[in-house]
Design an enzyme around this catalytic site. Structure first.
Site, PDB file in Angstrom:
ATOM      1  N   LYS A   1       0.874  -1.171   0.000  1.00 22.09           N
ATOM      2  CA  LYS A   1       0.000   0.000   0.000  1.00 22.09           C
ATOM      3  C   LYS A   1       0.910   1.219   0.000  1.00 22.09           C
ATOM      4  O   LYS A   1       1.653   1.453   0.958  1.00 22.09           O
ATOM      5  CB  LYS A   1      -0.907   0.015   1.232  1.00 22.09           C
ATOM      6  CG  LYS A   1      -1.797   1.259   1.246  1.00 22.09           C
ATOM      7  CD  LYS A   1      -2.541   1.430   2.549  1.00 22.09           C
ATOM      8  CE  LYS A   1      -2.822   2.907   2.757  1.00 22.09           C
ATOM      9  NZ  LYS A   1      -3.441   3.188   4.046  1.00 22.09           N
TER      10      LYS A   1
ATOM     11  N   GLY B   1      -7.812   9.348   9.574  1.00 21.25           N
ATOM     12  CA  GLY B   1      -8.125   9.497  11.001  1.00 21.25           C
ATOM     13  C   GLY B   1      -9.188  10.541  11.313  1.00 21.25           C
ATOM     14  O   GLY B   1      -9.546  10.735  12.465  1.00 21.25           O
TER      15      GLY B   1
ATOM     16  N   ALA C   1      -9.254   5.518   4.052  1.00 24.46           N
ATOM     17  CA  ALA C   1      -9.123   6.685   4.948  1.00 24.46           C
ATOM     18  C   ALA C   1     -10.397   7.511   5.031  1.00 24.46           C
ATOM     19  O   ALA C   1     -11.115   7.687   4.046  1.00 24.46           O
ATOM     20  CB  ALA C   1      -7.982   7.602   4.521  1.00 24.46           C
ATOM     21  N   GLY C   2     -10.663   7.998   6.226  1.00 20.86           N
ATOM     22  CA  GLY C   2     -11.773   8.918   6.464  1.00 20.86           C
ATOM     23  C   GLY C   2     -13.025   8.268   7.005  1.00 20.86           C
ATOM     24  O   GLY C   2     -13.922   8.948   7.486  1.00 20.86           O
TER      25      GLY C   2
ATOM     26  N   ASN D   1      -8.883   2.063   9.828  1.00 22.13           N
ATOM     27  CA  ASN D   1      -8.068   1.717  10.991  1.00 22.13           C
ATOM     28  C   ASN D   1      -8.539   2.463  12.235  1.00 22.13           C
ATOM     29  O   ASN D   1      -9.085   1.871  13.160  1.00 22.13           O
ATOM     30  CB  ASN D   1      -6.596   2.041  10.689  1.00 22.13           C
ATOM     31  CG  ASN D   1      -5.652   1.544  11.781  1.00 22.13           C
ATOM     32  OD1 ASN D   1      -6.051   1.165  12.870  1.00 22.13           O
ATOM     33  ND2 ASN D   1      -4.376   1.525  11.495  1.00 22.13           N
ATOM     34  N   THR D   2      -8.392   3.802  12.216  1.00 14.69           N
ATOM     35  CA  THR D   2      -8.672   4.591  13.415  1.00 14.69           C
ATOM     36  C   THR D   2     -10.077   4.353  13.959  1.00 14.69           C
ATOM     37  O   THR D   2     -10.263   4.234  15.177  1.00 14.69           O
ATOM     38  CB  THR D   2      -8.492   6.095  13.104  1.00 14.69           C
ATOM     39  OG1 THR D   2      -7.225   6.263  12.476  1.00 14.69           O
ATOM     40  CG2 THR D   2      -8.534   6.935  14.362  1.00 14.69           C
TER      41      THR D   2
END
Lengths: 254, 325
Positions: free
Chosen positions: A93, A154, A181-182, A203-204
């Site tokens: 990635k 994040g 992301a987001g 992830n976050t």
């Protein structure tokens, strides 16, 4: 589902491995969600994270190493080579950060690094914006997957520019597209899949939730629901009511 | 009378020795590194007794068991009981709200209340004050335990423990890894700085999306600045990135920290099990007490009590996860 460089994913959820309260909770999040892909960062561990990496291998899922935290082509290429050795995979990635506050990708360096790594035999998953021309350039550089952002890493803001993400889906109908992301909520993940995206990477939203394993499960259920809904050909929204039972022929009192 | 041998004189070993002695046991300590010092990772700790704050990113036992640390340490060394202040820059207020949701035993404070608590913090619109928390100077605490144990007749052997010891407690941290295979090291980096222009009286945590930074006053204008948490087992040196992040966080708290002298750079590995909670294991004649992770001073008292319960009374506390005596 489209294949990712010839590999079928067991399901459309890719889960990051950073920021969990402990490796044990990370492992539970994977077990309870059954996410099929784990992304892992190498940058900060620089060769000495063997124990942690072994824990990631032991999850028994596909590993997608990333170049998180890299700001230059050179750093990213070096990190990718290290990742190939550590995890014995061609997948990478590719993340090239261009802006400190928004962690927005530097798409110019991204295209350059994607070309170098592809020529070197890597199978590149580029973390990019929703810009169509950058997407084209990445494909021309040899990428067979695109991973546009929903919102900054994040931030948990969801799909910031749905119009652009729809355009991207329409522009690259045959290319596996991943929202990377987001994502903050399961509804964001479901929405991404309803738009016809092939997977979501997050992830976050899971790692920093109060109960990461429960949130991981919620994300998986939402992702699958969105995917199923997309395949089921949802109805179009309309302005007027459309009765689901006919009015004509019904007895009515005046 | 049985003589108990404690192996290792870091915070775990000394706390175990102290707890055993306080229950009337006879104890000796082995550590080839000698008296407490830079060879043990507890030398480099922050020394915060912050069970409620730590609960933000830890499991429930940390908050519950950590509370015993306040009185345990107060009976043995100087403990500053003036709470913890948690602040965030305006752009990171979502992190402050999250922190508040995950923790308890705090009051919300506004800008003027923050300035009342710490006059040298000016620019923070909101914060959380954990009034019951405390801090100590880790090196002073180790030294005090060491002296008290000597006074109580504990013999310290500056050498490796003989093999085939009976009635022994292994508190060697990550050096016990050859036996405890699920133990790993988690890299931590810290700085000690001197900045007499800034006065802070209690630990201050600055929330940051990528790293939780804290600054602990050590008196005389000296501050401990910590700490990174990196899944790496290389403790050779600090990276430029970590040092930049630590120093810029201090600078964000008060720009006068830009003039601070850097006195020390510390790098070491915290011993941790996969759930980042401590464990007690009895295998044959050896009791292993390990895995304090980033909670050395916070959880060593509970760990020591658990060891003493097992060693002296054959009682199994919740930290005992294996007993093959």
């Amino acid at each position: 589902m489209k294949t990712f460089y010839g590999t079928d994913l067991p399901n459309p959820l890719m889960l990051g491995t950073a920021q969990y309260p402990s490796p044990a909770i990370l492992e539970q999040a994977f077990r309870e969600s059954e996410a099929g892909v784990a992304t892992v960062s190498l940058r900060r561990e620089s060769g000495a994270g063997q124990t942690f990496w072994q824990m990631i291998r032991d999850l028994g899922v596909l590993v997608l190493p990333n170049t998180a935290g890299c700001h230059t082509v050179k750093e990213a290429v070096t990190t990718a080579h290290m990742a190939r050795e550590v995890f014995d995979t061609k997948w990478i990635k590719l993340e090239l950060i261009g802006h400190t506050d928004s962690l927005q990708p530097d798409v110019f360096q991204l295209v350059e690094a994607a070309r170098i790594l592809t020529e070197d035999g890597f199978q590149v998953f580029p973390y990019t914006t929703d810009d169509l021309i950058v997407g084209e350039r990445l494909l021309a550089a040899g990428c067979e997957v695109l991973m546009p952002w929903g919102a900054p890493i994040g931030s948990g803001r969801g799909l910031n520019n749905e119009y652009a993400l729809r355009a991207m889906r329409a522009e690259f109908p045959g290319v596996p597209l991943v929202i990377d992301a987001g994502i903050g909520l399961p509804s964001h993940a479901a929405r991404a899949m309803e738009l016809g995206y092939d997977a979501v990477l997050l992830n976050t939203a899971v790692a920093r939730a109060g109960d990461p394993p429960a949130m991981a499960r919620a994300m998986m259920q939402a992702t699958l629901a969105g995917q199923l809904a997309h395949q089921a050909d949802p109805i179009e929204a309309r302005d007027m009511a459309e009765a689901s039972t006919p009015v004509i022929g019904k007895a009515f009192l005046s | 009378m049985t003589i108990w041998s404690v192996i290792g004189s870091g915070v775990a070993g000394l706390a175990v020795a102290s707890e055993l002695v306080s229950r009337g046991a006879q104890v000796q300590v082995f550590d080839p590194g000698g008296p407490p010092g830079a060879h043990g990772c507890s030398w480099w700790a922050g020394g915060m007794l912050a069970p409620w704050c730590e609960y933000e990113n830890a499991e429930e036992p940390v908050m519950r068991l950590g509370q015993t640390a306040l009185d345990w340490w107060t009976a043995r060394t100087q403990v500053q009981r003036c709470g913890t202040l948690v602040v965030a820059n305006p752009r990171d207020l979502p992190d402050l709200r999250r922190f508040a949701r995950r923790t308890e035993a705090f009051v919300e404070v506004d800008q003027s209340e923050i300035s009342e608590l710490e006059p040298d913090l000016h620019d923070f619109p909101k914060g959380l004050h954990f009034a019951q928390e405390a801090h100590l100077d880790p090196r002073q605490a180790l030294h005090d335990l060491y002296r008290q144990l000597q006074d109580q007749g504990v013999v310290f052997h500056r050498k490796l423990a003989p093999s085939r010891l009976e009635n022994a407690i292994d508190c060697r941290g990550r050096h016990a890894r050859e036996v405890l295979h699920d133990l790993r090291g988690v890299k931590g980096e810290m700085l000690v700085i001197r900045c007499p222009e800034v006065t802070l009286t209690r630990p201050v945590r600055l929330l940051h999306p990528r790293m939780p930074l804290y600054i602990v006053p050590r008196g005389d204008g000296v501050y401990m600045l910590g700490a990174t948490m990196i899944e790496s087992e290389d403790s050779s040196r600090i990276t430029a990135r970590s040092m930049l992040e630590l120093l810029s966080a201090a600078y964000a708290l008060n720009p006068a920290f830009g003039e601070a002298e850097v006195l020390e750079i510390g790098v070491d590995l915290r011993p941790a099990f996969p759930d980042n909670l401590p464990r007690i294991r009895r295998l044959g004649h050896m009791i292993y007490a390990n895995g304090l992770y980033r909670h050395g001073y916070l959880l060593a008292p509970a760990l020591a009590q658990g060891v003493a319960d097992l060693a002296l009374e054959n009682k199994h506390s919740e930290m005992v996860d294996e007993d093959r005596a």
